[in-house]
Design an enzyme around this catalytic site. Structure first.
Site, PDB file in Angstrom:
ATOM      1  N   SER A 181       0.855  -1.194   0.000  1.00  0.00           N
ATOM      2  CA  SER A 181       0.000   0.000   0.000  1.00  0.00           C
ATOM      3  C   SER A 181       0.882   1.232   0.000  1.00  0.00           C
ATOM      4  O   SER A 181       2.085   1.155   0.275  1.00  0.00           O
ATOM      5  CB  SER A 181      -0.921   0.005   1.228  1.00  0.00           C
ATOM      6  N   ASP A 187      57.152  21.088   6.775  1.00  0.00           N
ATOM      7  CA  ASP A 187      58.084  20.508   7.731  1.00  0.00           C
ATOM      8  C   ASP A 187      57.522  19.236   8.351  1.00  0.00           C
ATOM      9  O   ASP A 187      56.314  18.983   8.330  1.00  0.00           O
ATOM     10  CB  ASP A 187      58.403  21.517   8.837  1.00  0.00           C
ATOM     11  N   LYS A 213      63.228  18.378   8.659  1.00  0.00           N
ATOM     12  CA  LYS A 213      64.552  18.075   9.189  1.00  0.00           C
ATOM     13  C   LYS A 213      64.378  17.237  10.445  1.00  0.00           C
ATOM     14  O   LYS A 213      63.451  17.432  11.215  1.00  0.00           O
ATOM     15  CB  LYS A 213      65.320  19.355   9.522  1.00  0.00           C
ATOM     16  N   GLY A 271      56.063  24.290  11.207  1.00  0.00           N
ATOM     17  CA  GLY A 271      55.451  24.150  12.514  1.00  0.00           C
ATOM     18  C   GLY A 271      55.733  25.382  13.356  1.00  0.00           C
ATOM     19  O   GLY A 271      56.781  26.022  13.214  1.00  0.00           O
ATOM     20  N   VAL A 326      60.559  31.926  14.520  1.00  0.00           N
ATOM     21  CA  VAL A 326      61.047  31.471  15.820  1.00  0.00           C
ATOM     22  C   VAL A 326      61.717  30.116  15.613  1.00  0.00           C
ATOM     23  O   VAL A 326      61.052  29.079  15.522  1.00  0.00           O
ATOM     24  CB  VAL A 326      59.912  31.369  16.863  1.00  0.00           C
ATOM     25  N   ALA A 334      55.677  27.185  19.563  1.00  0.00           N
ATOM     26  CA  ALA A 334      55.511  26.071  20.500  1.00  0.00           C
ATOM     27  C   ALA A 334      55.465  26.520  21.956  1.00  0.00           C
ATOM     28  O   ALA A 334      54.702  25.969  22.756  1.00  0.00           O
ATOM     29  CB  ALA A 334      56.635  25.058  20.297  1.00  0.00           C
ATOM     30  N   MET A 337      63.705  22.154  21.174  1.00  0.00           N
ATOM     31  CA  MET A 337      64.535  21.094  20.590  1.00  0.00           C
ATOM     32  C   MET A 337      65.653  20.669  21.541  1.00  0.00           C
ATOM     33  O   MET A 337      66.800  20.474  21.126  1.00  0.00           O
ATOM     34  CB  MET A 337      65.122  21.565  19.249  1.00  0.00           C
TER      35      MET A 337
END
Length: 478
Positions: A47, A252, A274, A305, A310, A336, A387
């Site tokens: 239906s 990077d 790097k 990044g 900087v 960072a 780093m």
């Protein structure tokens, strides 16, 4: 169970038969959508709703009265939609469709479906589809509602305006990159605003005038873009614009996949990262790539990044570009130290604890040897070492020798502003031992100063900071 990742696809169903199994309200909605795109719906059900009945009587749809039968698929069917409230009928229709390698959508059943019908925003010929893969349709519907309020009808009219002149535009700009830039220029111009005000003739005149102009000579350029640190949400609006205009992206190693996915899909992406331990691309080779692609008339994004200026060698790259006469611009990013401190709950300056901030690179021994350790040993300042994982024993030793108190607190932030962020806290006396005990790996940032003690009760992101382990009885610094 995790649903399979779906491939986004728009289907041309004009004048093609689609079998809809079911005659209720859900089937009616699906059928109405099919009619809008010119499909030929065949409805199989005992239906029908009043609307479906009316469409059948006027010949807009074909009705196969009864419960699903495999023979219904003997016709030239392109797609099957099972939309009954009877699971056994939906299962039967899905199994039969799968056996004939037909696409089938079973409403509210991910497992039986090999296609999903997305939530759609429609503005004339412009269609924006949103899908959760069938796992959370309410999310897709919510996002559609948000887009409905942001995208008005003028975008549909603009799409039509471009479509009507498609051949002219292609002839005027046969080069695909030049054509893309023409569209970008027009999209950033007054066309859409004129159409929103119902000033169609003026919009057409603006577009015709643009097409009548001599295409400009394309000149390449380089944009240094800071991607921010960690969280892709820290990307600035200007950075996002540059990524969407880029032909070439030189990125990077620390730039996240999430950020790269925000770029224009057909932009070429080349990793030039790097690494202290892995494969690295020489800076001279990066210079050559920028020069080569810019001189070819391409828009190059040098994606870094954090912030390009900087510890990102951005200054060297600009000097190179200026020497070779390449146009450039710089889009700053959140470095960072700012991102890691914020996500660790550490105010880098504080009226009661620190009146200055010093950013320091600890990339290698030669970097550490050039530092003024007596100045860094002064109190009431915050030090942020970039780093510096490999140099932590040296940092600890040189600061202590220069007179910085051994009780000076520190925070070592690994994978800062990322989902896997780890914050280690302690005092200068335990710095090297803490890093060794917790096997800290790059990327990690060292923040040293009284402000880092605030992380214990101001942290808000990720897991609770980890305290320094008890130091061994003897722990000579080496």
């Amino acid at each position: 169970m995790t649903a399979n990742v779906l491939f986004p696809l728009f289907a041309n169903l004009h004048d093609r038969a689609v079998l809809v199994v079911g005659g209720g309200k859900v089937a009616e909605r699906k059928t109405e959508a099919l009619l809008k795109v010119g499909a030929l719906p065949i409805i199989g059900a005992p239906s029908l709703t009043a609307s479906l009945q009316r469409w059948a009587e006027t010949g807009r749809i074909t009705w196969r009265q009864g419960t699903f039968e495999n023979s219904w698929l003997q016709e030239d069917i392109w797609l099957v939609i099972a939309a009954t409230d009877q699971p056994e009928v939906n299962h039967a229709a899905a199994r039969a469709a799968h056996a004939q390698r037909l696409f089938v959508n079973v409403v509210d059943d991910i497992a039986l479906s090999n296609v999903q019908v997305p939530a759609v925003v429609e503005r004339g010929p412009l269609r924006i589809a949103i899908s959760s893969g069938g796992g959370a349709p309410m999310v897709a519907r919510y996002l559609r509602q948000q887009l409905e309020s942001l995208i008005d009808d003028s975008w549909g009219r603009l799409t039509t305006l471009f479509a009507q002149r498609r051949d002219t535009i292609r002839a005027r700009y046969p080069n695909i990159e030049a054509r893309r830039r023409f569209f970008e220029t027009q999209l950033a111009g007054p066309l859409q605003r004129l159409l929103r005000k119902q000033r169609h003739a003026e919009a057409e005149a603006v577009l015709e005038a643009a097409l009548a102009k001599t295409p400009p000579t394309e000149s390449g350029s380089v944009t240094l873009v800071g991607a921010g640190a960690g969280d892709a949400g820290l990307l600035t609006l200007n950075a996002l614009r540059a990524l969407n205009e880029a032909d070439i992206i030189l990125y990077d190693r620390l730039v996240s996949d999430t950020v790269l996915q925000m770029a224009r899909r057909d932009a070429e992406q080349i990793e030039v990262g790097k690494s202290a331990t892995g494969h690295s691309v020489r800076q001279e080779d990066i210079h050559t790539l920028m020069l080569q692609h810019a001189r070819a008339g391409q828009r190059v994004v040098r994606l870094k990044g954090g912030d390009p200026f900087v510890f990102g060698r951005g200054g060297e790259e600009l000097e190179f570009l200026r020497t070779h006469g390449i146009p450039y611009e710089v889009i700053p990013g959140i470095t960072a130290a700012l991102a890691c401190a914020a996500y660790a709950g550490i105010p880098l300056t504080h009226r009661d604890h620190a009146q200055s901030l010093c950013l320091i690179t600890a990339h290698c021994q030669s970097s550490l040897d050039t530092l003024n350790w007596a100045a860094l040993a002064q109190e009431r300042q915050t030090l942020a070492f970039y780093m510096g994982v490999a140099g932590l024993p040296t940092i600890q030793q040189r600061l202590c020798e220069a007179g910085r108190t051994e009780t000076t607190p520190f925070a070592l932030i690994e994978n800062g502003a990322r989902a896997q962020q780890r914050v280690l806290t302690g005092t200068l006396k335990t710095l090297a031992h803490t890093a060794q005990t917790y096997a800290v790996r790059p990327p990690a940032l060292l923040i040293l100063g009284e402000v880092t003690a605030l992380a214990e009760h101001l942290h808000w992101f990720g897991t609770t900071p980890l305290s320094a382990p008890c130091p061994p009885r003897t722990h000579p610094i080496s």
